[in-house]
Enzyme design. Structure first.
Site, mmCIF file in Angstrom:
data_model
loop_
_atom_site.group_PDB
_atom_site.id
_atom_site.type_symbol
_atom_site.label_atom_id
_atom_site.label_comp_id
_atom_site.label_asym_id
_atom_site.label_seq_id
_atom_site.Cartn_x
_atom_site.Cartn_y
_atom_site.Cartn_z
ATOM 1 N N ASP A 1 0.850 -1.209 -0.123
ATOM 2 C CA ASP A 1 -0.069 -0.090 0.023
ATOM 3 C C ASP A 1 0.993 1.147 -0.111
ATOM 4 O O ASP A 1 1.841 1.378 0.692
ATOM 5 C CB ASP A 1 -0.813 0.090 1.396
ATOM 6 N N TYR B 1 -1.819 -6.686 -8.429
ATOM 7 C CA TYR B 1 -1.665 -5.553 -8.383
ATOM 8 C C TYR B 1 -0.745 -4.886 -9.489
ATOM 9 O O TYR B 1 -0.856 -4.192 -10.164
ATOM 10 C CB TYR B 1 -1.221 -4.697 -7.055
HETATM 11 C C1 LIG Z 1 -1.684 -3.160 -2.818
HETATM 12 S S1 LIG Z 1 -2.075 -4.584 -2.246
HETATM 13 C C2 LIG Z 1 -1.070 -5.769 -2.897
HETATM 14 C C3 LIG Z 1 -1.083 -7.326 -2.766
HETATM 15 C C4 LIG Z 1 -0.489 -8.109 -3.474
HETATM 16 N N1 LIG Z 1 1.141 -8.061 -3.125
HETATM 17 C C5 LIG Z 1 -0.252 -7.843 -4.952
HETATM 18 O O1 LIG Z 1 0.785 -7.501 -5.745
HETATM 19 O O2 LIG Z 1 -1.328 -8.150 -5.851
HETATM 20 C C6 LIG Z 1 -1.084 -4.667 -0.407
HETATM 21 C C7 LIG Z 1 -1.701 -5.732 0.345
HETATM 22 O O3 LIG Z 1 -0.712 -5.687 1.617
HETATM 23 C C8 LIG Z 1 -1.648 -5.859 2.860
HETATM 24 N N2 LIG Z 1 -1.009 -5.440 4.086
HETATM 25 C C9 LIG Z 1 -0.646 -4.036 4.399
HETATM 26 N N3 LIG Z 1 0.013 -4.028 5.460
HETATM 27 C C10 LIG Z 1 0.157 -5.246 5.996
HETATM 28 C C11 LIG Z 1 0.688 -5.669 6.969
HETATM 29 N N4 LIG Z 1 1.280 -5.126 8.039
HETATM 30 N N5 LIG Z 1 0.567 -7.158 7.322
HETATM 31 C C12 LIG Z 1 0.055 -7.959 6.408
HETATM 32 N N6 LIG Z 1 -0.577 -7.516 5.382
HETATM 33 C C13 LIG Z 1 -0.631 -6.091 5.006
HETATM 34 C C14 LIG Z 1 -2.964 -5.395 2.491
HETATM 35 O O4 LIG Z 1 -4.181 -5.832 3.144
HETATM 36 C C15 LIG Z 1 -3.117 -5.290 1.038
HETATM 37 O O5 LIG Z 1 -3.789 -6.685 0.636
#
Ligand SMILES: C[S@@+](CC[C@H](N)C(=O)[O-])C[C@H]1O[C@@H](n2cnc3c(N)ncnc32)[C@H](O)[C@@H]1O
Length: 235
Positions: free
Chosen positions: A143, A215
């Site tokens: 994110d 993503y």
């Molecule tokens: C922008 S999405 C990207 C998902 C995947 N990696 C992709 O490239 O399709 C970022 C993901 O990180 C997860 N996330 C953010 N902070 C996190 C944390 N501290 N622990 C676990 N997951 C986390 C969010 O819930 C989200 O699903």
């Protein structure tokens, strides 16, 4: 954006920002969380190599697996590695579980032998793992929190960098990808200012051996250019 000085960055908030719940869960999704997730949850903090149902010779960690495409592909490419995949977003966790648990077998199907999930904040996981237990870490399209006042929420942050430096073996890779210009600049600046990792490569095409993610596909559809970094834990 001004160059952040590593030791001057504001501490990360303890609470996790970002969505943890999305659409209401369907019955199958709820069954996956209730019945299948406990069987695949990572629990072996004291001896992480013992946390899998086959013998493994190393350990990889993914932070924020989203829908789980990358975690599944990487864990299949590396069957002798124990793969811990973390995600907090319930619908994402269900999406991965629905791929590995056949319909109707949520209560009995065995999880992939070398894959375990952590369905909570990855920061809680990494603070409890032992020193130098990891052979690789992945942070795929985190994110971006692009507003400057939200910068302290970004995963690439001194506290997490120090934890990953503690966990990764000397010479181990930390792979990061991002399609967001603010985060790209952030990774470049913050990683230049820290002493633990050196940049092995930065490319604009996905390197050989990396897996696509949801993503990344979204970034291509919307015309954004991903960056792919490989950092190496310094000796
Ligand atoms: C922008 S999405 C990207 C998902 C995947 N990696 C992709 O490239 O399709 C970022 C993901 O990180 C997860 N996330 C953010 N902070 C996190 C944390 N501290 N622990 C676990 N997951 C986390 C969010 O819930 C989200 O699903």
């Amino acid at each position: 954006m001004t160059a952040p000085l590593f030791d001057d960055l504001k501490p990360q908030p303890e609470r996790l920002y970002g969505r943890q719940r999305g659409h209401p869960l369907r019955a199958r999704q709820q069954r996956l969380l209730d019945e299948a997730l406990p069987r695949i949850t990572f629990k072996a903090f004291d001896n992480p190599l013992q946390g899998f149902s086959r013998s493994v010779s190393g350990l990889f960690l993914e932070v924020g697996f989203g829908g789980g495409e990358h975690a599944l592909d990487q864990s299949e490419r590396h069957p002798d590695i124990g793969y811990i995949a973390s995600e907090v977003f319930e619908n994402g966790i269900c999406s991965l579980l629905s791929r590995i648990m056949p319909e109707g077998e949520e209560m009995t199907a065995a999880p992939p032998e070398n894959l375990r999930l952590w369905s909570d904040d990855a920061r809680l996981l990494i603070k409890d793992l032992p020193d130098q237990c990891l052979d690789r870490a992945y942070l795929m399209f985190p994110d971006p929190w692009p507003k400057a006042r939200h910068a302290k929420r970004r995963f690439v942050h001194p506290e997490n960098i120090r934890q990953l430096a503690r966990l990764l073996k000397k010479g181990a890779q930390w792979r990061i990808a991002s399609d967001h210009p603010v985060y790209q600049e952030w990774v470049t600046e913050v990683m230049q200012a820290q002493p633990y990792f050196e940049l092995a490569s930065l490319t604009k095409t996905r390197p050989e051996g990396w897996s696509p993610t949801r993503y990344e596909a979204k970034a291509f559809r919307e015309g954004r250019q991903p960056f792919y970094w490989t950092f190496i834990r310094r000796p």
